[in-house]
Design a protein around this motif. Structure first.
Motif, short mmCIF file in Angstrom:
data_model
loop_
_atom_site.label_atom_id
_atom_site.label_comp_id
_atom_site.label_asym_id
_atom_site.label_seq_id
_atom_site.Cartn_x
_atom_site.Cartn_y
_atom_site.Cartn_z
N LEU A 27 1.72 3.19 18.42
CA LEU A 27 1.05 3.93 17.34
C LEU A 27 2.03 4.29 16.23
CD1 LEU A 27 -1.28 6.34 19.38
CD2 LEU A 27 -1.91 4.23 18.17
N ALA A 28 3.24 4.58 16.61
CA ALA A 28 4.23 4.93 15.60
C ALA A 28 4.58 3.75 14.71
CB ALA A 28 5.49 5.48 16.27
N ALA A 29 4.34 2.55 15.22
CA ALA A 29 4.64 1.35 14.43
C ALA A 29 3.52 1.00 13.44
CB ALA A 29 4.88 0.17 15.37
N LEU A 30 2.38 1.65 13.53
CA LEU A 30 1.27 1.37 12.62
C LEU A 30 1.58 1.88 11.22
CD1 LEU A 30 -1.78 2.31 14.91
CD2 LEU A 30 -0.85 0.02 14.42
N ASN A 31 1.03 1.18 10.24
CA ASN A 31 1.20 1.60 8.83
C ASN A 31 0.12 2.63 8.50
OD1 ASN A 31 1.58 1.87 6.11
ND2 ASN A 31 1.35 -0.30 5.61
N GLY A 32 0.54 3.83 8.27
CA GLY A 32 -0.39 4.91 7.95
C GLY A 32 -0.37 5.30 6.49
N ASP A 33 0.05 4.38 5.60
CA ASP A 33 0.18 4.70 4.17
C ASP A 33 -1.17 4.55 3.45
OD1 ASP A 33 1.12 5.33 1.72
OD2 ASP A 33 2.35 3.53 1.43
N ASN A 34 -2.04 5.51 3.75
CA ASN A 34 -3.33 5.59 3.03
C ASN A 34 -3.18 6.65 1.95
OD1 ASN A 34 -5.93 5.84 2.07
ND2 ASN A 34 -6.86 6.13 4.10
N ALA A 78 -2.41 -0.09 4.71
CA ALA A 78 -2.65 0.88 5.78
C ALA A 78 -3.45 0.25 6.91
CB ALA A 78 -3.38 2.09 5.22
N ASP A 79 -3.15 0.68 8.14
CA ASP A 79 -3.85 0.17 9.32
C ASP A 79 -5.24 0.78 9.41
OD1 ASP A 79 -4.34 0.40 12.53
OD2 ASP A 79 -3.19 -1.40 12.00
N ASP A 80 -6.15 0.11 10.14
CA ASP A 80 -7.54 0.58 10.26
C ASP A 80 -7.62 1.97 10.88
OD1 ASP A 80 -8.30 -1.80 9.16
OD2 ASP A 80 -9.00 -2.70 11.04
N LEU A 91 -20.21 -1.48 -1.04
CA LEU A 91 -19.59 -0.16 -0.80
C LEU A 91 -18.59 -0.25 0.36
CD1 LEU A 91 -21.34 3.28 -0.74
CD2 LEU A 91 -20.08 2.55 1.29
N GLU A 92 -18.95 -0.90 1.41
CA GLU A 92 -18.03 -1.01 2.56
C GLU A 92 -16.78 -1.79 2.19
OE1 GLU A 92 -20.30 -2.74 5.68
OE2 GLU A 92 -21.68 -1.02 5.86
N ASP A 93 -16.96 -2.88 1.44
CA ASP A 93 -15.80 -3.69 1.06
C ASP A 93 -14.88 -2.93 0.10
OD1 ASP A 93 -16.90 -5.69 2.60
OD2 ASP A 93 -17.83 -6.74 0.89
N GLU A 94 -15.48 -2.24 -0.88
CA GLU A 94 -14.66 -1.51 -1.84
C GLU A 94 -13.93 -0.35 -1.18
OE1 GLU A 94 -13.95 -2.22 -4.81
OE2 GLU A 94 -15.38 -3.78 -5.34
N LEU A 95 -14.58 0.33 -0.24
CA LEU A 95 -13.94 1.45 0.45
C LEU A 95 -12.71 0.98 1.22
CD1 LEU A 95 -13.96 4.43 1.28
CD2 LEU A 95 -15.48 3.80 3.18
N ARG A 96 -12.81 -0.16 1.87
CA ARG A 96 -11.65 -0.68 2.60
C ARG A 96 -10.55 -1.11 1.64
NH1 ARG A 96 -10.27 -2.53 7.54
NH2 ARG A 96 -8.74 -4.23 7.61
N GLU A 97 -10.94 -1.77 0.54
CA GLU A 97 -9.92 -2.25 -0.41
C GLU A 97 -9.20 -1.09 -1.07
OE1 GLU A 97 -9.73 -5.12 -4.41
OE2 GLU A 97 -11.52 -5.05 -3.14
N LEU A 98 -9.88 0.00 -1.34
CA LEU A 98 -9.24 1.16 -1.95
C LEU A 98 -8.13 1.72 -1.06
CD1 LEU A 98 -12.28 3.16 -3.40
CD2 LEU A 98 -10.41 2.15 -4.72
N GLN A 99 -8.35 1.73 0.23
CA GLN A 99 -7.42 2.41 1.13
C GLN A 99 -6.29 1.50 1.63
OE1 GLN A 99 -9.73 5.40 3.82
NE2 GLN A 99 -11.13 3.67 3.48
N THR A 100 -6.50 0.20 1.54
CA THR A 100 -5.48 -0.72 2.05
C THR A 100 -4.59 -1.25 0.94
OG1 THR A 100 -7.07 -2.55 1.86
CG2 THR A 100 -6.92 -1.43 4.00
#
Length: 269
Positions: A64-71, A157-159, A144-153
């Protein structure tokens, strides 16, 4: 011009006004009953907070510490920032291109949910039929779902650190918007009113051209009593009588003077 005078003119020109009224009513009935209709359907989505690993979980699971949390939206103090950014992205040209590619309508609206909750978004699709309206709403929900994911990644950032959409109410039915037909009907009736007054003006013009002057209106007559003719100078037919009287008077005066001279006789010596 007062309303009673307007009604009087319309009634006097009723043979011209009646066809115009009939045309206006038929056009308004056609627009209200047979014109294209508009339907809208609404879907509601909630933005669920990500399940960010706690410090204990990070210590227990090194993966978990290796996950990218840069949201970037997790670092914002404004909890509604992700919702505002999402609605702004849905209003761009890219959304219209997605809808056109999907073969659905491009008329829709996005806004905050009931009560202004920052994590609830309402999507409303508009179409000429209920099916097309529902299809548009569903297509906007996919965008909406696609744009929401693109905004945060944007920073990869990891899911595990992303806000996720949750469907609260699906667009199962569409309702007709009578306001659009009503507005069109009002516009047609206004145009019909112009046609009616134009027909009345045409009738008055033709009436004037036939008689050479406007028909007198009884309502415009004053209550003053009519006066007789004003006596003028003697006419030619009356002149001989005047001359006879003048000459007759002169003859009488001359005869009287001669009689007086004969009566007095010669003056005595």
């Amino acid at each position: 011009m007062d309303p009673t005078e307007v009604l009087r003119v319309l009634w006097r020109q009723r043979w011209y006004v009646a066809p115009a009224v009939l045309v206006a009513l038929v056009a308004a009935a056609y627009v209200f009953q047979l014109a294209p209709r508009s339907y809208q359907s609404t879907g509601t989505y909630a933005l669920v907070n990500p399940n960010v690993p706690s410090s204990q979980e990070l210590e227990a699971d090194p993966d978990l510490a290796a996950l990218n949390g840069d949201n970037p939206y997790l670092r914002s103090a404004d909890t509604n920032l992700v919702t505002d950014a999402l609605m702004a992205r849905l209003g761009t040209e890219s959304t219209l291109r997605h809808l056109e590619a999907a073969g659905v309508g491009t008329e829709f609206a996005v806004g905050p949910g009931v009560g202004g909750n920052g994590f609830v978004v309402d999507v409303t699709g508009v179409g000429p039929t209920p099916a097309e309206s529902i299809a548009t709403t569903a297509a906007v929900g996919t965008v909406l779902e696609d744009e929401l994911r693109e905004l945060q990644t944007v920073h990869g950032a990891d899911d595990r650190f992303l806000f996720t959409p949750l469907v609260l109410a699906e667009p199962e039915s569409a309702t007709e918007q009578f306001s659009s037909r009503l507005r069109a009907t009002i516009v047609v009736l206004l145009g019909g009113g112009v046609l009616v007054f134009g027909a009345a003006s045409l009738g008055r013009y033709r009436e004037t051209s036939r008689s050479g002057r406007p028909r007198p209106d009884r309502s415009d007559r004053s209550d003053r009593p009519e006066t007789g003719p004003v006596p003028g100078p003697a006419t030619a037919s009356q002149a001989p009588h005047v001359d006879v009287l003048r000459h007759g008077t002169g003859s009488l005066l001359g005869t009287g003077a001669a009689t007086a001279r004969r009566t007095r006789g010669p003056v005595g010596r």
